[in-house]
Scaffold this active site. Structure first.
Site, PDB file in Angstrom:
ATOM      1  N   GLU A   1      -2.707  -2.205   1.369  1.00  0.00           N
ATOM      2  CA  GLU A   1      -1.917  -3.194   0.608  1.00  0.00           C
ATOM      3  C   GLU A   1      -2.309  -4.631   0.911  1.00  0.00           C
ATOM      4  O   GLU A   1      -1.466  -5.523   0.989  1.00  0.00           O
ATOM      5  CB  GLU A   1      -0.411  -2.998   0.877  1.00  0.00           C
ATOM      6  CG  GLU A   1       0.089  -1.585   0.726  1.00  0.00           C
ATOM      7  CD  GLU A   1      -0.294  -0.966  -0.609  1.00  0.00           C
ATOM      8  OE1 GLU A   1      -0.442  -1.706  -1.600  1.00  0.00           O
ATOM      9  OE2 GLU A   1      -0.464   0.264  -0.666  1.00  0.00           O
ATOM     10  N   GLY A   2      -3.590  -4.863   1.081  1.00  0.00           N
ATOM     11  CA  GLY A   2      -4.077  -6.186   1.454  1.00  0.00           C
ATOM     12  C   GLY A   2      -4.241  -6.239   2.955  1.00  0.00           C
ATOM     13  O   GLY A   2      -3.271  -6.044   3.703  1.00  0.00           O
TER      14      GLY A   2
END
Length: 566
Positions: free
Chosen positions: A427-428
């Site tokens: 997620e990043g």
């Protein structure tokens, strides 16, 4: 070693640290009383400890595999998933209109952490579905909601998120997947996606993929991306299953850890999909799912940290070696005690930050207050990065506590380190989280950050007569963070990004100290001793971290590629 869900810690935090009571006082969550909260967590803990935790080893030793185009999951995962679904845990915070419990995200966060601590490979599946549920609730048409949400909430169907492509990782705007309009209002989706967690399974009726793709008139970059629902099996209007869609699992990744969680390469060949949200507005819709997932991934890191700590503690209390006093076990050695105290105090700090983040989201949802929205936005990258960093660090320390036995797979200590490592990338990456914190989250010139520091310093002042030895270091650390933040918001992005990671870590250090101090004020002597350890031994790291931030980018950017290669 069996896993024990930390229900008592969650109860303490909600009662004494993050003020769960304010959530129950809102009209939206008025039914979330302390009695209901405790009953929910107790029931979830029973599921985690008795049903899910025993699957941890099986998922690692007998990984999911692809057989004739069908994903075969690890032994016991079918029954474990069904127990999660039948208990209603997938829809714990989903809208009651579609079969969800409608409970606060704070409570869902606690349950998700316990599931992750029990077996992260399996917990990934319902977590992805929860993110998809939230994205659909916010962005899908009523027809899509009515058709998909009840099935996702019940667990009959599962959900995934399809962003990454071979040439488009963090640069999502470089994607090549295409969407062509069909005459019936649907779209033909073509392209390849990689790193798709739980891209398929053999225990849900359907797998629903949210896929980013570009329409023919979509501009290049993120502003030209749209989001589509692309199910494995196309449902009929009444929710029954129809034809198989034109998509397939090309292969499963061979990973460092999380062997029980099938990570797929997905291929879409003119697959039928339906638009979610506005045309070219895919990133806004996807970010709803990603922000949900970022808080969820924070809890994954913390959950694995808790499991690794429990594993290491049990070993240290049993292993006899050297000339230790007392019990004669290695827990009597000062350095082993240091490692275990670090693990426990770091878990408390990370868990407090994640729960405070969830409380802010719940309060924003319940009240519509922009200040709560700003608080939630600020805490999300800190929760995700710090929670997963602590997961990795704690799992590594757990191996160290075991000594040579930690390097032996049979002890189980190494699995925690292998499984949790990817959470700092999910997620990043944590570097991207830090850049988000110093850029997007500082577009208000630091107002949300300063408001939080004001609360930290006010709480410290209020405690000065009670715990003077602990108050002053916390107050001074917050002031140092404030001064660095004042400098940071005046800098260009090169200078901000150069110090983003140490800035986020320093912020988390100060938040952790604040929450430890709050815990110490409860009168619990064990909490006070742990707070003293954290504030006196770990909090001082913020000084070096902030010094790193204030150096800016000049010396960093002066280092050439040749310098690094020589």
């Amino acid at each position: 070693m069996p896993y024990t869900s930390p229900v008592a810690d969650f109860q303490f935090l909600m009662d004494h640290v993050v003020n769960f009571t304010q959530i129950a006082k809102t009209d939206r969550f008025s039914e979330a009383t302390s009695d209901m909260r405790d009953a929910i967590m107790t029931e979830a803990a029973k599921l985690c400890d008795e049903v899910v935790a025993p699957l941890q080893g099986a998922g690692d030793e007998q990984p999911a595999f692809l057989e004739n185009g069908i994903v075969r999951t690890s032994p016991g995962f079918d029954a474990g998933y069904k127990a999660i679904a039948e208990g209603g845990w997938i829809g714990i915070s989903a809208s009651p209109e579609n079969g969800g419990m409608g409970l606060p995200l704070t409570l869902a966060t606690a349950v998700n952490e316990m599931l992750a601590g029990a077996c992260l490979s399996l917990q990934l599946n319902p977590l992805m579905t929860q993110g998809q549920i939230e994205a659909l609730e916010h962005h899908a048409s009523d027809a899509i909601k009515d058709l998909y949400l009840p099935k996702l909430i019940s667990g009959d169907w599962s959900g995934t998120m399809n962003l990454t492509e071979p040439q488009a990782g963090s640069d999502v705007g470089a994607l090549a997947s295409k969407a062509v309009p069909n005459e019936d209002g649907s779209y033909a989706i073509s392209g390849q996606k990689i790193y798709i967690s739980w891209g398929d399974n053999d225990f849900t009726e359907n797998v629903c993929h949210l896929v980013l793709a570009r329409l023919p008139d979509g501009v290049q970059g993120t502003k030209g991306i749209s989001l589509f629902m692309v199910p494995k099996i196309i449902p009929n209007a009444d929710g029954t299953l129809g034809e198989r869609n034109s998509l397939r699992v090309v292969s499963l990744e061979h990973k460092m850890g999380l062997h029980g969680s099938p990570t797929a390469v997905m291929e879409y060949d003119g697959a039928t999909g339906w638009l979610i949200g506005e045309k070219h507005g895919g990133m806004a819709a996807m970010f709803t799912m990603m922000n949900n997932a970022r808080v969820g991934v924070a809890t994954q890191g913390i959950g694995v940290a808790e499991a690794a700590y429990q594993h290491a503690l049990a070993y240290a209390m049993d292993r006899k070696q050297g000339r230790a006093g007392g019990s004669g076990t290695i827990i009597e050695h000062a350095d082993v005690r240091r490692m275990l105290a670090t693990m426990k105090s770091e878990i408390f700090a990370a868990r407090s930050i994640a729960l405070a983040n969830a409380v802010a989201i719940d309060m924003a949802t319940a009240t519509g207050d922009a200040a709560w929205d700003a608080r939630a936005a600020l805490l999300t990258p800190i929760s995700k990065a710090f929670g997963t960093d602590i997961g990795v660090e704690t799992a590594a320390t757990g191996i160290q506590v075991h000594g040579g036995m930690g390097f032996i797979e049979e002890t189980g200590a190494a699995q925690f380190a292998r499984d949790v490592r990817v959470t700092t990338i999910y997620e990043g990456t944590n570097g991207i989280q830090a850049m988000d914190l110093v850029a997007r989250k500082m577009m208000d010139n630091g107002d949300a950050a300063f408001a939080l520091m004001d609360e930290i310093e006010a709480a410290a002042e209020a405690a000065r007569s009670t715990l003077p030895d602990l108050v002053d270091p916390v107050w001074q650390a917050s002031e140092s963070l404030r001064e660095t933040t004042e400098w940071l918001v005046t800098q260009d992005m090169d200078h901000r990004f150069a110090g983003a990671v140490p800035y986020l870590r320093a912020f988390a250090r100060v938040l952790g100290a604040h929450f430890h101090l709050t815990a110490a004020l409860s009168g619990d002597e064990a909490r006070k001793r742990l707070a003293t350890f954290y504030i006196k031994r770990l909090l001082p790291e913020h000084t070096a971290l902030l010094a790193h931030v204030r150096e800016g980018a000049d010396d960093l950017l002066a280092i050439t590629a040749d310098d690094l290669a020589s």
